[in-house]
Design a protein around this motif. Structure first.
Motif, short mmCIF file in Angstrom:
data_model
loop_
_atom_site.label_atom_id
_atom_site.label_comp_id
_atom_site.label_asym_id
_atom_site.label_seq_id
_atom_site.Cartn_x
_atom_site.Cartn_y
_atom_site.Cartn_z
N PRO A 8 0.39 -1.01 0.20
CA PRO A 8 -0.16 0.24 -0.03
C PRO A 8 0.59 1.06 -0.05
O PRO A 8 0.67 2.10 -0.47
CB PRO A 8 -0.84 -0.28 1.50
CG PRO A 8 -0.18 -0.84 1.88
CD PRO A 8 0.67 -2.29 1.18
N THR A 30 -7.64 -0.59 0.36
CA THR A 30 -7.02 -0.96 -0.19
C THR A 30 -7.78 -2.73 0.80
O THR A 30 -7.59 -3.70 -0.06
CB THR A 30 -5.32 -1.33 0.28
OG1 THR A 30 -4.79 -0.33 -0.59
CG2 THR A 30 -5.03 -2.79 0.27
N SER A 48 -9.09 -5.68 -1.06
CA SER A 48 -8.98 -7.12 -0.93
C SER A 48 -10.00 -8.26 -0.84
O SER A 48 -9.86 -9.04 -1.40
CB SER A 48 -7.49 -6.39 -0.34
OG SER A 48 -6.90 -6.07 -0.90
N ASN A 78 1.87 1.83 -3.41
CA ASN A 78 0.91 2.60 -4.08
C ASN A 78 0.25 4.35 -3.87
O ASN A 78 0.35 4.54 -4.79
CB ASN A 78 -0.64 2.24 -3.86
CG ASN A 78 -0.25 0.27 -4.48
OD1 ASN A 78 -0.45 0.10 -5.41
ND2 ASN A 78 -1.41 -0.55 -3.99
#
Length: 306
Positions: free
Chosen positions: A78, A114, A118, A81
């Protein structure tokens, strides 16, 4: 000359077949794979709560077992990202203008999004990707999407340690409002698990949905204010209908992201939240959690067949 015809002997009627349903009931037998009642299903699921937790932990441990950095990727993914989004949106497109504490704002949004992304992706493959387990063992199948959502929650909690360090490094003080993270995460987990169960049932019937979901989730991410402030962007476009900002802010992903920002970042004020935000967050959690659970339970006897 005469011809004698032989007549067959009289036949007795065949005995009636036994009543199999009465025979099964007399010996306490039930239909294999039959769907239990909803209260019984909840009890079965609760009885396997330790399996759900252990399965989620095992999947999380095995996820990065082949990587040299191992569990460090739980935090690095993350963060990388967020770095990419900061370069593209914060620097090149200028969405950081007018947003105080933009890096903590962005990193919080990426981490929280996320978690939802996910959980839904893992839920989509919860049945279709574990057919061997589903066909080999008898257990309430809802344990699978719930355990995958729990796995993603555990991964988020690992990442939260890095998030807290980032907040402190950028001058965000530790405050009592940080405790609001707990109810916000609980509501988001309930929502994520409910959507994961919906997608698990759909993915079990149509596995191709797993190929479509990345495009759906990417579109949802861009509408959820992960990289920008919804109130700031919609406020700068005066020609938008009044329902557009309201719809964007009531989006469940945006609601949970903004609740986390409100809890953690002191420059993110209540005026940037939609009215009755906690009621909206609770409503989305109940709608997805309860509705998704019932929707998944209704197809319990079909999973792993065909």
């Amino acid at each position: 000359m005469s011809q004698v015809l032989d007549t067959p002997p009289p036949t007795t009627p065949a005995p009636a077949p036994p009543d199999l349903s009465a025979l099964a009931a007399r010996h306490g037998l039930t239909v294999s794979g039959a769907r239990p009642s909803l209260p019984q299903y909840v009890r079965q699921l609760w009885a396997r709560r330790h399996f759900i937790g252990a399965f989620a932990t095992a999947k999380l441990t095995a996820q990065y077992s082949q990587a040299k950095l191992g569990q460090v990727w739980q935090v690095m993914t993350p963060l990388l990202n967020a770095a990419v989004y900061y370069f593209i949106f914060g620097m090149l497109l200028g969405t950081s203008h007018g947003v105080p504490d933009y890096i903590p704002f962005l990193v919080t949004g990426v981490f929280v999004w996320t978690f939802t992304q996910s959980s839904i992706m893992a839920g989509t493959r919860a049945i279709s990707g574990n057919l061997g387990l589903v066909r080999a063992l008898h257990f309430p199948r809802a344990a699978l999407p719930i355990s995958f959502a729990l796995q993603q929650l555990q991964q988020l909690l690992f990442s939260m340690a890095a998030l807290f360090v980032i907040l402190l490094c950028f001058g965000i003080p530790l405050a009592a409002s940080w405790l609001l993270v707990l109810p916000a995460l609980f509501l988001q987990f309930t929502f994520n698990a409910g959507v994961a169960m919906v997608m698990a049932r759909m993915g079990a019937k149509t596995p191709d949905i797993a190929q479509l979901m990345p495009f759906v989730l990417r579109t949802w991410m861009y509408a959820s204010g992960v990289m920008f402030s919804i109130s700031h962007v919609t406020g700068s476009h005066k020609g938008l209908p009044s329902w557009v900002p309201e719809l964007l802010q009531a989006n469940p992903a945006a609601v949970y992201i903004d609740l986390m920002r409100f809890a953690l970042i002191d420059s993110f004020h209540a005026s940037q939240l939609p009215p009755h935000v906690w009621a909206i967050a609770t409503g989305w959690a109940l709608l997805a959690g309860v509705g998704g659970f019932i929707y998944f339970w209704k197809a319990e006897e079909t999973y792993g067949r065909g």
